[in-house]
Design a protein around this motif. Structure first.
Motif, PDB file in Angstrom:
ATOM      1  N   ILE A 151     -58.333  29.686  55.351  1.00 40.91           N
ATOM      2  CA  ILE A 151     -59.077  30.041  56.700  1.00 40.91           C
ATOM      3  C   ILE A 151     -60.272  30.939  56.165  1.00 40.91           C
ATOM      4  CG2 ILE A 151     -58.863  31.473  58.854  1.00 40.91           C
ATOM      5  CD1 ILE A 151     -56.024  30.352  59.117  1.00 40.91           C
ATOM      6  N   ALA A 152     -61.414  30.966  56.493  1.00 38.58           N
ATOM      7  CA  ALA A 152     -62.292  31.877  56.440  1.00 38.58           C
ATOM      8  C   ALA A 152     -62.689  32.287  58.016  1.00 38.58           C
ATOM      9  CB  ALA A 152     -63.593  31.186  55.911  1.00 38.58           C
ATOM     10  N   MET A 153     -62.850  33.650  57.985  1.00 43.24           N
ATOM     11  CA  MET A 153     -62.901  34.302  59.550  1.00 43.24           C
ATOM     12  C   MET A 153     -63.862  35.251  59.631  1.00 43.24           C
ATOM     13  SD  MET A 153     -60.266  36.719  61.687  1.00 43.24           S
ATOM     14  CE  MET A 153     -59.470  35.275  62.498  1.00 43.24           C
ATOM     15  N   PHE A 198     -66.421  34.173  64.914  1.00 44.58           N
ATOM     16  CA  PHE A 198     -66.529  34.869  66.094  1.00 44.58           C
ATOM     17  C   PHE A 198     -67.848  35.575  66.368  1.00 44.58           C
ATOM     18  CE2 PHE A 198     -62.011  34.403  65.064  1.00 44.58           C
ATOM     19  CZ  PHE A 198     -61.631  34.222  66.417  1.00 44.58           C
ATOM     20  N   GLU A 199     -68.860  35.348  65.241  1.00 45.49           N
ATOM     21  CA  GLU A 199     -70.057  36.013  65.189  1.00 45.49           C
ATOM     22  C   GLU A 199     -71.156  34.896  64.568  1.00 45.49           C
ATOM     23  OE1 GLU A 199     -70.434  39.423  62.687  1.00 45.49           O
ATOM     24  OE2 GLU A 199     -70.178  40.871  64.338  1.00 45.49           O
ATOM     25  N   PRO A 200     -72.261  35.071  65.024  1.00 44.08           N
ATOM     26  CA  PRO A 200     -73.128  34.138  64.392  1.00 44.08           C
ATOM     27  C   PRO A 200     -73.341  34.001  62.847  1.00 44.08           C
ATOM     28  CG  PRO A 200     -74.282  35.478  66.134  1.00 44.08           C
ATOM     29  CD  PRO A 200     -72.953  35.953  65.816  1.00 44.08           C
ATOM     30  N   SER A 201     -73.735  32.931  62.159  1.00 42.96           N
ATOM     31  CA  SER A 201     -73.681  32.849  60.769  1.00 42.96           C
ATOM     32  C   SER A 201     -74.522  31.650  60.519  1.00 42.96           C
ATOM     33  CB  SER A 201     -72.531  32.648  60.110  1.00 42.96           C
ATOM     34  OG  SER A 201     -72.348  32.322  58.833  1.00 42.96           O
ATOM     35  N   THR A 202     -75.335  31.559  59.520  1.00 44.26           N
ATOM     36  CA  THR A 202     -75.995  30.214  58.997  1.00 44.26           C
ATOM     37  C   THR A 202     -75.268  30.008  57.392  1.00 44.26           C
ATOM     38  OG1 THR A 202     -78.000  30.424  60.257  1.00 44.26           O
ATOM     39  CG2 THR A 202     -77.916  29.191  58.394  1.00 44.26           C
ATOM     40  N   ARG A 203     -75.700  31.156  56.563  1.00 52.15           N
ATOM     41  CA  ARG A 203     -75.262  30.799  55.169  1.00 52.15           C
ATOM     42  C   ARG A 203     -73.691  30.932  54.860  1.00 52.15           C
ATOM     43  NH1 ARG A 203     -80.227  32.284  55.331  1.00 52.15           N
ATOM     44  NH2 ARG A 203     -79.685  33.597  57.157  1.00 52.15           N
ATOM     45  N   THR A 204     -73.260  31.881  55.605  1.00 53.58           N
ATOM     46  CA  THR A 204     -71.782  32.049  55.174  1.00 53.58           C
ATOM     47  C   THR A 204     -70.876  30.883  55.665  1.00 53.58           C
ATOM     48  OG1 THR A 204     -72.047  34.449  55.114  1.00 53.58           O
ATOM     49  CG2 THR A 204     -69.705  33.791  55.065  1.00 53.58           C
ATOM     50  N   ARG A 205     -70.955  30.650  56.876  1.00 53.00           N
ATOM     51  CA  ARG A 205     -70.163  29.387  57.465  1.00 53.00           C
ATOM     52  C   ARG A 205     -70.620  28.316  56.615  1.00 53.00           C
ATOM     53  NH1 ARG A 205     -70.492  25.513  61.352  1.00 53.00           N
ATOM     54  NH2 ARG A 205     -72.466  26.710  62.129  1.00 53.00           N
ATOM     55  N   LEU A 206     -71.663  27.862  56.578  1.00 55.53           N
ATOM     56  CA  LEU A 206     -72.286  26.502  56.011  1.00 55.53           C
ATOM     57  C   LEU A 206     -72.018  26.583  54.529  1.00 55.53           C
ATOM     58  CD1 LEU A 206     -75.536  25.706  58.001  1.00 55.53           C
ATOM     59  CD2 LEU A 206     -73.112  24.813  58.469  1.00 55.53           C
ATOM     60  N   SER A 207     -72.233  27.687  54.030  1.00 51.88           N
ATOM     61  CA  SER A 207     -71.645  27.568  52.351  1.00 51.88           C
ATOM     62  C   SER A 207     -70.098  27.508  52.223  1.00 51.88           C
ATOM     63  CB  SER A 207     -72.243  28.836  51.803  1.00 51.88           C
ATOM     64  OG  SER A 207     -71.613  29.994  52.220  1.00 51.88           O
ATOM     65  N   PHE A 208     -69.641  28.049  53.150  1.00 55.87           N
ATOM     66  CA  PHE A 208     -67.909  27.860  52.840  1.00 55.87           C
ATOM     67  C   PHE A 208     -67.783  26.256  53.212  1.00 55.87           C
ATOM     68  CE2 PHE A 208     -66.479  32.297  53.281  1.00 55.87           C
ATOM     69  CZ  PHE A 208     -65.575  32.188  52.442  1.00 55.87           C
ATOM     70  N   ALA A 218     -64.722  36.776  55.896  1.00 58.93           N
ATOM     71  CA  ALA A 218     -66.265  36.322  55.861  1.00 58.93           C
ATOM     72  C   ALA A 218     -67.072  37.392  56.631  1.00 58.93           C
ATOM     73  CB  ALA A 218     -66.435  34.810  56.512  1.00 58.93           C
ATOM     74  N   GLY A 219     -66.933  38.607  56.558  1.00 60.35           N
ATOM     75  CA  GLY A 219     -67.547  39.419  57.400  1.00 60.35           C
ATOM     76  C   GLY A 219     -66.757  40.248  58.820  1.00 60.35           C
ATOM     77  N   ASP A 220     -66.650  41.421  58.616  1.00 56.47           N
ATOM     78  CA  ASP A 220     -65.836  42.123  59.913  1.00 56.47           C
ATOM     79  C   ASP A 220     -66.845  43.295  60.288  1.00 56.47           C
ATOM     80  OD1 ASP A 220     -64.933  43.670  57.288  1.00 56.47           O
ATOM     81  OD2 ASP A 220     -63.319  44.303  58.401  1.00 56.47           O
ATOM     82  N   GLY A 221     -67.333  42.919  61.345  1.00 52.94           N
ATOM     83  CA  GLY A 221     -68.268  44.317  61.763  1.00 52.94           C
ATOM     84  C   GLY A 221     -68.965  44.787  60.825  1.00 52.94           C
ATOM     85  N   GLY A 222     -69.188  45.987  60.881  1.00 52.77           N
ATOM     86  CA  GLY A 222     -70.215  46.684  59.993  1.00 52.77           C
ATOM     87  C   GLY A 222     -69.318  47.320  58.705  1.00 52.77           C
ATOM     88  N   HIS A 223     -68.128  46.660  58.493  1.00 49.06           N
ATOM     89  CA  HIS A 223     -67.329  47.025  57.567  1.00 49.06           C
ATOM     90  C   HIS A 223     -67.464  46.544  56.102  1.00 49.06           C
ATOM     91  CE1 HIS A 223     -62.518  47.890  56.554  1.00 49.06           C
ATOM     92  NE2 HIS A 223     -63.434  48.722  56.289  1.00 49.06           N
ATOM     93  N   ASN A 224     -67.006  45.249  55.765  1.00 48.33           N
ATOM     94  CA  ASN A 224     -66.893  44.790  54.592  1.00 48.33           C
ATOM     95  C   ASN A 224     -67.426  43.260  54.898  1.00 48.33           C
ATOM     96  OD1 ASN A 224     -65.982  46.576  52.746  1.00 48.33           O
ATOM     97  ND2 ASN A 224     -63.960  46.404  53.519  1.00 48.33           N
TER      98      ASN A 224
END
Ligand code: NCD
Length: 307
Positions: free
Chosen positions: A101-103, A49-59, A125-131
């Motif tokens: 699922i990776a979200m 639901f947010e931009p990504s290059t490395r995290t999504r493609l590496s998954f 796979a990243g939630d806001g400014g949290h983790n």
């Protein structure tokens, strides 16, 4: 759901489990072909639901490298979220179509809510400014390969420590190792949130110092973790423009750094590391990218219960 193992916070994994995954990823790096069919017939869904290059493609690369398949979306506007569907309903649906699922989501806690409604493991796979626990696994594999240990390291974090979710997760992970020291370098406005200081650093008795001056602490550091100022989390553009170039690492700023310093960055880089630093053997951030694929292969196998 019960009996389904998700990864929402890095502390969901024990130190021993992380050691096991680091060992498995290291074997995979040496002989990827031996793992090419471990996930035959399995499907990974990437819900971004947010931009990504490395995290999504590496998954995706990780699942494809294990013989599995992938489906998903890379922006909220192309999913039913655009029609007003809740995260809970989206994940109930996608967990009927996939095995894991990776979200990534701009709202803190969204992947946790998803895991409570999913039939299959959910990975944050990243939630806001949290983790951002899988970036932390990548960082840990990098540290292990660069330093050969997790104990007795002084780790400096520089940049946006307020909104930088990778910082929050890596500080949590490092707080479990003996002899960790943390050095926090940021502008006043982008200091580490007090909840991380209280619940992680102070609770675990981790020595830490805070400064605005990177060069004064440089000689102490074994690891320098540079971060991007997180533009998308600012309430107004003026503040971002004022703070975005607070730190720019250049070769001359490394003059008093240790000879075996490792410079990490989760990427994307904007201005905070000059490209001239890339030539320095201490620049580990592109090696770090490569490790991201292999640790995610290990994570997928672990959460799917594949030995
Ligand atoms: C990080 C993130 O998304 O939090 N990127 C990543 O996953 N490698 C860091 C960032 O965006 O600055």
């Amino acid at each position: 759901m019960e009996n389904v193992r998700s990864l929402i916070n890095i502390l969901d994994l024990s130190v021993e489990e992380i050691d096991g995954m680091v060992a498995l990823a290291t074997k995979m790096l040496a002989d990827p072909a031996a793992y090419a069919h471990k996930c035959n017939g399995k499907i990974l869904a990437t819900l971004f639901f947010e931009p990504s290059t490395r995290t999504r493609l590496s998954f995706e690369s990780a699942m494809l490298s294990l013989g599995g398949q992938v489906l998903g979306f890379s922006e909220a506007s192309s999913s039913s979220a655009a029609k007003g569907e809740s995260v809970a309903d989206t994940v109930r649906t996608v967990s009927c179509y996939s095995d894991i699922i990776a979200m990534r989501h701009p709202k803190e806690g969204a992947p946790l809510v998803a895991s409570q409604h999913s039939l299959v493991p959910v990975i944050n796979a990243g939630d806001g400014g949290h983790n951002h626990p899988t970036q932390t696994l990548t960082d840990l594999l990098t540290i292990h390969h660069e330093k050969g240990r997790f104990d007795n390291l002084t780790v400096g974090f520089c940049g946006d420590l307020k909104f930088g979710r990778t910082v929050h997760s890596l500080i949590s992970a490092m707080s479990r190792y003996t002899g960790t020291k943390i050095v926090l370098v940021s502008p006043e406005e982008l200091k580490l949130p007090s909840y991380v200081k209280k619940e992680v650093l102070q609770k675990n008795g981790i020595p830490y110092e805070q400064t605005t001056d990177l060069e004064s602490v440089m000689p102490e550091l074994d690891i320098l973790y540079m971060t991007r100022v997180q533009r998308e989390r600012f309430f107004n553009e003026e503040d971002y423009l004022r703070l975005k170039d607070s730190y720019i690492l250049t070769p001359d700023k490394l003059h008093n750094a240790k000879a075996d310093l490792s410079i990490l960055h989760p990427l994307p880089r904007v201005n905070e590391i000059s490209v001239a630093v890339d030539q320095d053997p201490r620049a580990a951030y592109f090696r770090q990218v490569r490790y991201g694929r292999y640790i995610r292969m290990a994570l997928i196998m672990k959460l799917l219960g594949i030995a």
